[in-house]
Design a protein around this motif. Structure first.
Motif, short mmCIF file in Angstrom:
data_model
loop_
_atom_site.label_atom_id
_atom_site.label_comp_id
_atom_site.label_asym_id
_atom_site.label_seq_id
_atom_site.Cartn_x
_atom_site.Cartn_y
_atom_site.Cartn_z
N VAL A 262 29.30 42.49 42.08
CA VAL A 262 28.16 41.72 42.58
C VAL A 262 27.97 40.45 41.75
O VAL A 262 27.72 39.37 42.30
CB VAL A 262 26.88 42.57 42.58
N PHE A 265 30.65 38.06 42.76
CA PHE A 265 30.44 37.51 44.10
C PHE A 265 29.33 36.46 44.10
O PHE A 265 29.43 35.44 44.81
CB PHE A 265 30.11 38.61 45.11
N ASP A 266 28.30 36.67 43.32
CA ASP A 266 27.24 35.65 43.23
C ASP A 266 27.82 34.33 42.72
O ASP A 266 27.45 33.24 43.19
CB ASP A 266 26.14 36.14 42.30
N ALA A 269 29.78 32.60 45.59
CA ALA A 269 28.91 31.92 46.55
C ALA A 269 28.38 30.60 46.00
O ALA A 269 28.30 29.60 46.73
CB ALA A 269 27.76 32.84 46.95
N SER A 270 28.03 30.58 44.72
CA SER A 270 27.46 29.35 44.15
C SER A 270 28.52 28.30 43.84
O SER A 270 28.20 27.11 43.67
CB SER A 270 26.68 29.69 42.87
N ASP A 280 26.74 27.79 52.59
CA ASP A 280 27.07 29.04 53.28
C ASP A 280 28.57 29.14 53.59
O ASP A 280 28.97 29.96 54.41
CB ASP A 280 26.26 29.19 54.56
N TRP A 282 30.93 30.48 52.03
CA TRP A 282 31.48 31.80 51.76
C TRP A 282 31.30 32.75 52.93
O TRP A 282 32.03 33.76 53.04
CB TRP A 282 30.83 32.40 50.51
N THR A 283 30.36 32.48 53.83
CA THR A 283 30.12 33.37 54.96
C THR A 283 31.17 33.24 56.05
O THR A 283 31.23 34.07 56.96
CB THR A 283 28.73 33.10 55.59
N THR A 301 32.09 42.05 48.95
CA THR A 301 30.94 41.55 49.71
C THR A 301 29.80 41.35 48.71
O THR A 301 29.93 41.72 47.53
CB THR A 301 30.50 42.55 50.78
N PRO A 302 28.67 40.79 49.15
CA PRO A 302 27.55 40.61 48.21
C PRO A 302 26.99 41.91 47.65
O PRO A 302 26.22 41.87 46.68
CB PRO A 302 26.50 39.87 49.06
N THR A 303 27.37 43.07 48.23
CA THR A 303 26.79 44.34 47.77
C THR A 303 27.83 45.36 47.33
O THR A 303 27.49 46.52 47.10
CB THR A 303 25.93 44.96 48.89
#
Length: 361
Positions: A262, A265-266, A269-270, A280, A282-283, A301-303
């Protein structure tokens, strides 16, 4: 961040990998005192445990055998029409093999035995596969180097008048010729550069070609992306290619032993907006993750739960419109060791690590 040579072998380097793997499985079983045994039924877990045995016939098909491991012994249950070949050509020596009629379930007759299925212990099995051992890592290094060399050979022979399918055929044939199985072969010519998963077509290459390969050999999977260009890029394209390498450099800096999936992954995304891409971005495509016996094990994934460990392989694939970078690498306590390397392919240092750039013949 530093680029390393081969990592120093762990203290158990002189111990056969499967002895260590057996101990890992028995620790899992010990944590489930209600069970009599556990079974391995997936291609990735079986190939991992059986020293890279090819356990399927169709690529992506169901395995022709299952492993049952209890607190004292282990048994291979193998379809009767495959048992002779598997024993002669694929399985490690010394295993107890029980032939099962091809018309029945591999685990038929196990009634009354409390068995842990892979589904019940999926996370524990993934953790058991994560830290690569000396013998499997030696095989993996060779596979990754061979795949990188193949990509150089294939794209080095490409031309603007070639068809995407012709490049894909050369790559797939090369993987088979080096003893592997082509799991992913993607090719995008100039007209299809915007597609994130460009299955090859009859389109002409034109001004550029992107090649994406995932190849399996001895159960292990190597992943990479390479691009060749036959004309000078526009300023926008050249800028995007440089910026996606900077995004990857941020991700590589974030990938360290002990960090959670996690947390990493954060940072992924940044990294996109930090280098001029949409927040967005990364989506719009998966970002990669640990690898080894699956293309991504798991795809982050983010989770996604879990943490990175020493000697874990991974393959990130940051991507934005028309650009992508991807290699298979190894995580050590000291830094990142990129495995899919061919010294013939041009690179430039990004974040202290040589990264592949677009080939310009």
């Amino acid at each position: 961040m530093t680029l390393l040579g081969p990592a120093a072998p762990p203290a158990h380097a002189d111990v056969p990998d499967r002895i260590v793997k057996t101990a890992r499985l028995r620790r899992i079983l010990a944590g489930h005192p209600e069970a009599d045994a556990l079974v391995l039924t997936s291609a990735e877990s079986l190939a991992w445990y059986l020293d890279g045995a090819r356990v399927t016939v169709p690529i992506g098909g169901a395995p022709v055998l299952a492993l049952e491991l209890d607190r004292a012994a282990e048994t291979i249950h193998c379809l009767s029409n495959e048992a002779e070949r598997m024993v002669a050509e694929e399985l490690p020596e010394g295993l107890q093999v029980e032939a099962v009629p091809w018309s029945t379930d591999l685990l038929a007759g196990r009634a009354g035995t409390s068995i842990l299925s892979e589904q019940q212990i999926a996370g524990e099995l993934r953790a058991a596969r994560a830290s690569l051992l000396p013998q499997e890592l030696a095989h993996y290094r060779t596979l990754c180097a061979d795949l990188a060399a193949l990509a150089t050979d294939v794209l080095g022979q490409a031309a603007p008048h070639a068809l995407e399918r012709e490049i894909a055929a050369a790559a797939a044939g090369g993987i088979v010729a080096m003893g592997g199985e082509p799991l992913v072969v993607l090719v995008a010519g100039e007209s299809r550069r915007h597609h994130r998963h460009p299955l090859p077509t009859d389109a002409l290459v034109g001004g550029e070609a992107t090649l994406v390969l995932c190849a399996r050999r001895r159960g292990m999977i190597a992943n990479l992306t390479r691009r060749i260009r036959f004309r000078r890029p526009t300023a926008d394209i050249a800028g995007s290619e440089q910026r996606i390498l900077e995004v990857e450099a941020e991700i590589l800096r974030a990938t360290r032993v002990g960090r959670t999936f996690v947390q990493v992954f954060d940072d992924i995304a940044s990294a996109y907006p930090a280098h001029g891409f949409a927040a967005d971005e990364w989506t719009r495509h998966h970002q990669g993750g640990p690898t080894g016996y699956l293309g991504r094990d798991p795809k982050l994934t983010p989770t996604t739960s879990g943490s990175f460990v020493e000697n874990q392989a991974f393959a990130w694939n940051p991507t934005a419109p028309g650009v992508k970078v991807e290699d298979t690498a190894l995580l050590t306590d000291a830094g990142i060791d990129v495995l899919t390397v061919d010294p013939r392919w041009p690179t430039e240092p990004v974040g202290g690590i040589p990264r592949p750039v677009t080939l310009a013949p």
